[in-house]
Enzyme design. Structure first.
Site, short mmCIF file in Angstrom:
data_model
loop_
_atom_site.label_atom_id
_atom_site.label_comp_id
_atom_site.label_asym_id
_atom_site.label_seq_id
_atom_site.Cartn_x
_atom_site.Cartn_y
_atom_site.Cartn_z
N THR A 18 10.17 -7.69 -0.29
CA THR A 18 11.02 -7.52 -1.46
C THR A 18 11.55 -6.10 -1.52
OG1 THR A 18 8.99 -7.19 -2.65
CG2 THR A 18 10.07 -9.30 -2.93
N SER A 113 13.81 4.03 0.36
CA SER A 113 13.03 4.56 -0.76
C SER A 113 12.54 5.99 -0.53
CB SER A 113 11.87 3.61 -1.06
OG SER A 113 11.26 3.96 -2.27
N HIS A 114 11.23 6.18 -0.53
CA HIS A 114 10.66 7.53 -0.43
C HIS A 114 10.43 7.95 1.02
CE1 HIS A 114 7.82 4.30 -0.85
NE2 HIS A 114 6.99 4.99 -0.07
N LYS A 126 18.39 -3.67 1.20
CA LYS A 126 17.71 -4.65 0.37
C LYS A 126 18.75 -5.45 -0.38
CE LYS A 126 15.45 -3.44 -3.75
NZ LYS A 126 14.27 -3.08 -4.50
N ASP A 279 15.59 6.78 -3.76
CA ASP A 279 16.54 5.87 -4.40
C ASP A 279 16.39 5.82 -5.91
OD1 ASP A 279 14.02 4.69 -4.01
OD2 ASP A 279 14.86 2.68 -4.21
N THR A 344 0.16 -6.13 -6.37
CA THR A 344 0.96 -4.95 -6.04
C THR A 344 2.39 -5.37 -5.68
OG1 THR A 344 -0.96 -3.75 -5.26
CG2 THR A 344 1.15 -3.10 -4.33
N LYS A 376 11.93 -0.82 -11.00
CA LYS A 376 11.33 0.34 -11.64
C LYS A 376 12.41 1.41 -11.75
CE LYS A 376 9.13 1.21 -7.20
NZ LYS A 376 8.05 0.57 -6.44
N ARG A 496 -6.11 1.31 1.48
CA ARG A 496 -6.04 1.97 0.19
C ARG A 496 -7.29 1.65 -0.61
NH1 ARG A 496 -0.96 3.83 0.60
NH2 ARG A 496 0.83 2.43 0.83
C1 G1P Z 1 3.39 0.55 -1.93
C2 G1P Z 1 2.78 0.74 -3.29
C3 G1P Z 1 3.22 -0.37 -4.22
C4 G1P Z 1 4.75 -0.43 -4.26
C5 G1P Z 1 5.29 -0.55 -2.84
C6 G1P Z 1 6.82 -0.49 -2.83
O1 G1P Z 1 2.95 -0.67 -1.37
O2 G1P Z 1 1.37 0.79 -3.22
O3 G1P Z 1 2.69 -0.14 -5.49
O4 G1P Z 1 5.18 -1.52 -5.03
O5 G1P Z 1 4.80 0.52 -2.04
O6 G1P Z 1 7.32 0.70 -3.37
P1 G1P Z 1 1.73 -0.79 -0.33
O7 G1P Z 1 2.02 0.13 0.82
O8 G1P Z 1 0.50 -0.36 -1.05
O9 G1P Z 1 1.69 -2.24 0.07
ZN ZN Z 2 12.02 4.04 -4.26
#
Ligand code: G1P
Ligand code: ZN
Length: 543
Positions: A18, A113-114, A126, A279, A344, A376, A496
């Site tokens: 997603t 994203s980040h 996306k 983003d 999550t 978000k 994690r």
């Molecule tokens: C990580 C974060 C989760 C967030 C996702 C997308 O996923 O933990 O909260 O929704 O990035 O930004 P994860 O790597 O833990 O599956």
């Molecule tokens: Zn982002």
């Protein structure tokens, strides 16, 4: 229209989640790669003919070139219209808002994203659907299947469009409207928050630093915080989006936003600090001398949201992802609000928001949002905090101390073990899974286990069930540990470990989080046999 042939599916076995498809930029630049994703998306949604799409990205390397490709393909596939952010820029929440405001069929967000940007870093695309949220599973599944059989894509032979000037133009038979990326988003924020009150706060000398991390929120934060709300010039730093985010990770946490953290912990700290990611959907909140965990931020916002005009009628409910601390549950309990615990990832909030069951939602990973969009929203969280600060006339630290005295404090930390060999990580998880049932009643590192399970989510709206969403262990005295493997890591497995210890309203709230969490952490190390199974007990990153 020209039809181009492609020889291979773009995902190489990877399904777009997603959060879309994320790959190395050079992979996206291979001829036919991006095109394959876009054509498969059009097919998966029943064709693009007569449809309208929003298109924009976070400004990273390849953003504009990718948009030109996508526009030519949308035109060739018979789309009626594309709404594109000026210069190719749109934050993720702004795309979600435009899809909803303009009632388009969907939209494309170009971002990883980040993750870092640049020709040797990451790129991503996306697809979001008509409610403004990420494409649901049945669409991403159809996209994936289509990329396995796709042999050609459609495009037109046309020169690049000028994306730098707002206005309407034609590309083949498709209309293209270039829009200011900020104005519709700003109008939404003005509806939700008391801009006059926040303006008065700044006029009275309140100081703030917002770190846009060289990413997409720069123009949004400049326009809203400095131009509309009157914060002094220089309040927003790193405000010009750059193709490689100034060489950094645009990830708003104490590790990557260290410069901001250092300033906030210094003698000359401003009253309030905040940052957002590539983003613009994540946020970090810091007060003078005090960091606010995302879990606490969600709880404080849930307890105070009604102070902002957009939420004055109260909240329908609050949702948090399962590993997020229970701080928001304590607020919901006391205020009589419905509360939900989801797996999550943002997609699980969408159904609850669409059904009107919740108003606010959040994740421990710096994502907070509400029913105003279906993503978000980093800057939204910052503005809600500002509205609360303006109404309460207290500092961030005073608000937190007051919150803990009312609801108790959920000490919290996430420990990430990165690049763990996949086999070892799976063995640790399976080993723990196998002994879950026997854990209750056992004592480890001096604390007694009261319960343990593997989280399954029953979607209260659609009735669907998602299994295997994380292993949970509860300890006497309201401690909790959660273990799960990341779904977004790129190298080996990322384990994690989420640690939490509740301290009631009358307990001490000024312990160092590591000290408050020591017993739970030691117990986890012992129970999981971490040293034996993955060869270490110290995480790479603590947030
Ligand atoms: C990580 C974060 C989760 C967030 C996702 C997308 O996923 O933990 O909260 O929704 O990035 O930004 P994860 O790597 O833990 O599956
Ligand atoms: Zn982002």
């Amino acid at each position: 229209m020209t039809v181009q042939t492609v020889s291979k599916g773009p995902f190489e076995g990877q399904k777009p989640g997603t959060s879309g498809l994320r790959k190395k930029t050079r992979v996206f630049m291979e001829p036919g790669y991006l095109e394959c994703f876009v054509q498969a998306t059009f097919t998966a949604i029943g064709g693009a003919k007569g449809k309208t799409f929003v298109i924009g990205g976070d400004g990273r390397f390849f953003n504009r070139a990718a948009i030109q490709t996508m526009l030519r393909m949308a035109a060739a596939n018979g789309a009626a219209k594309a709404i594109v952010g000026q210069g190719g820029l749109l934050s993720t929440p702004a795309v979600s808002n435009l899809i909803r405001q303009r009632k388009t069929d969907g939209g494309f967000v170009l971002s990883a994203s980040h993750n870092p940007g640049g020709i040797d870093a990451d790129f991503g695309v996306k697809y979001n659907v008509g409610n403004g949220g990420p494409a649901p599973e049945h669409i991403t599944q159809a996209m994936f299947e289509e990329t396995q059989r796709i042999t050609e894509y459609q495009t037109i032979d046309a020169p690049d469009l000028d994306l730098s000037t707002c206005g309407t133009t034609q590309l083949g038979s498709m209309e293209v409207e270039i829009v200011d990326p900020v104005s519709d988003y700003q109008a939404l924020m003005q509806k939700l928050f008391d801009f006059d009150k926040i303006k008065a706060l700044f006029a009275n000398g309140f100081t703030m630093r917002f770190d846009a991390m060289h990413a997409v929120t720069g123009p949004y934060a400049k326009a809203i915080l400095e131009d509309a709300l009157g914060a002094p010039d220089g309040t927003v730093i790193n405000a010009v989006p750059s193709e490689d985010f100034g060489g950094g990770h645009p990830d708003p946490n104490p590790v990557w936003a260290k410069t901001l953290m250092d300033e906030m912990m210094s003698d000359s700290a401003p009253d309030f600090g905040a940052a957002s990611d590539g983003d613009g959907d994540r946020n970090m909140i810091v007060g003078r001398g005090i960091y606010v965990t995302p879990s606490d931020s969600l709880a404080v916002l849930a307890a105070n949201a009604q102070l902002a005009p957009g939420y004055s009628a109260g909240l329908a409910g609050v949702a948090r992802s399962m590993p997020t601390s229970g701080a928001s549950d304590k607020v919901a309990e006391r205020l009589g609000l419905a509360s939900f615990e989801t797996p999550t990832g943002w997609k699980f909030f969408g159904n609850l928001l669409d059904a009107g069951k919740v108003t606010l939602c959040g994740e421990e990973s710096a994502g907070t949002g509400s029913d105003h969009v279906r993503e978000k929203d980093g800057l939204w969280a910052v503005l809600l905090w500002l509205n609360v600060l303006a109404e309460r006339g207290q500092s961030v630290a005073e608000i937190l101390v007051d919150h803990w005295a009312t609801y108790g404090r959920n000490y919290y930390s996430r420990h990430d073990y990165e690049a763990v060999p996949a086999d070892a990580a799976n063995a640790l998880m399976q080993g723990l899974r196998d002994k879950l049932a026997k854990l209750p009643g056992q004592t480890h590192a001096g604390v007694q286990i009261t319960a343990a399970d593997e989280f399954s989510y029953h979607d209260p709206v659609h009735g669907s069930v998602s299994h295997n969403q994380g292993l949970r262990i509860w300890f006497a005295g309201e401690g909790r540990a959660v273990l799960r493997l990341s779904g977004t890591g790129t190298e080996g497995a990322t384990l994690r470990v989420y640690l939490e210890q509740y301290a009631g309203p009358d307990a001490a709230h000024d312990l160092a989080p590591d000290a408050a969490l020591q017993a739970v952490r030691d117990a986890v190390v012992e129970i999981t046999e971490m040293q034996t199974l993955i060869g270490r007990t110290e995480p790479d990153v603590k947030t």
